[in-house]
Design a protein around this motif. Structure first.
Motif, short mmCIF file in Angstrom:
data_model
loop_
_atom_site.label_atom_id
_atom_site.label_comp_id
_atom_site.label_asym_id
_atom_site.label_seq_id
_atom_site.Cartn_x
_atom_site.Cartn_y
_atom_site.Cartn_z
N UNK A 38 0.81 -1.22 0.00
CA UNK A 38 0.00 0.00 0.00
C UNK A 38 0.84 1.28 0.00
N UNK A 39 1.69 1.42 -1.02
CA UNK A 39 2.51 2.62 -1.10
C UNK A 39 3.14 2.82 -2.45
N UNK A 40 3.58 4.04 -2.69
CA UNK A 40 4.28 4.41 -3.92
C UNK A 40 5.70 4.82 -3.54
N UNK A 41 6.68 4.11 -4.13
CA UNK A 41 8.09 4.38 -3.88
C UNK A 41 8.68 5.13 -5.08
N UNK A 42 9.34 6.24 -4.81
CA UNK A 42 10.08 6.92 -5.86
C UNK A 42 11.56 6.70 -5.57
N UNK A 43 12.28 6.14 -6.52
CA UNK A 43 13.69 5.83 -6.35
C UNK A 43 14.52 6.82 -7.16
#
Length: 129
Positions: A38-43
């Motif tokens: 349940x999340x959005x990761x920006x790398x």
């Protein structure tokens, strides 16, 4: 998933494999991973030449990996060198240790950042990282 590959970034191979694993996952597997993470990761990564590249792992709505900034806004942004991500993804470096030693920086929900290890491990066998 060659559109995820970026010349000069070893991590792009891993992210392309991860994207392929998500793409080939069944709807049930994808929904399970989305519910669990349940999340959005920006790398945001820098290679040894100093060039920066950005990828997004969306495990909130779509269950996809794409190149570029998160749309909608990321829940957590992870900032590190290309080599550090490769070490974390291969299990040679613990993400928490990388954070504590300053090799990994975060912006946003730090508790969500701890789930990235699990995402990489869950898909590792499917992606054959």
């Amino acid at each position: 998933m060659s559109d995820l590959k970026e010349p000069g970034f070893k991590s792009s191979e891993i992210l392309a494999a991860l994207g392929g694993a998500f793409e080939n996952a069944s709807d049930v597997e994808k929904k399970t991973q989305i519910k669990k993470t349940n999340g959005i990761f920006e790398l945001r990564m820098k290679n040894p030449e100093g060039k920066e590249a950005i990828w997004t792992i969306d495990l909130k709505k779509t269950g996809t990996v794409y190149k570029g900034e998160a749309k909608p806004r990321a829940d957590v942004t992870l900032i590190f060198d290309d080599d550090v991500f490769v070490q974390i993804a291969s299990g040679k470096l613990d993400a928490q240790r990388a954070f504590m030693t300053g090799k990994l920086k975060t912006k946003g929900n730090i508790m969500l950042a701890t789930k990235l290890d699990g995402v990489l491990k869950t898909t590792q066998t499917k992606a054959k990282l």
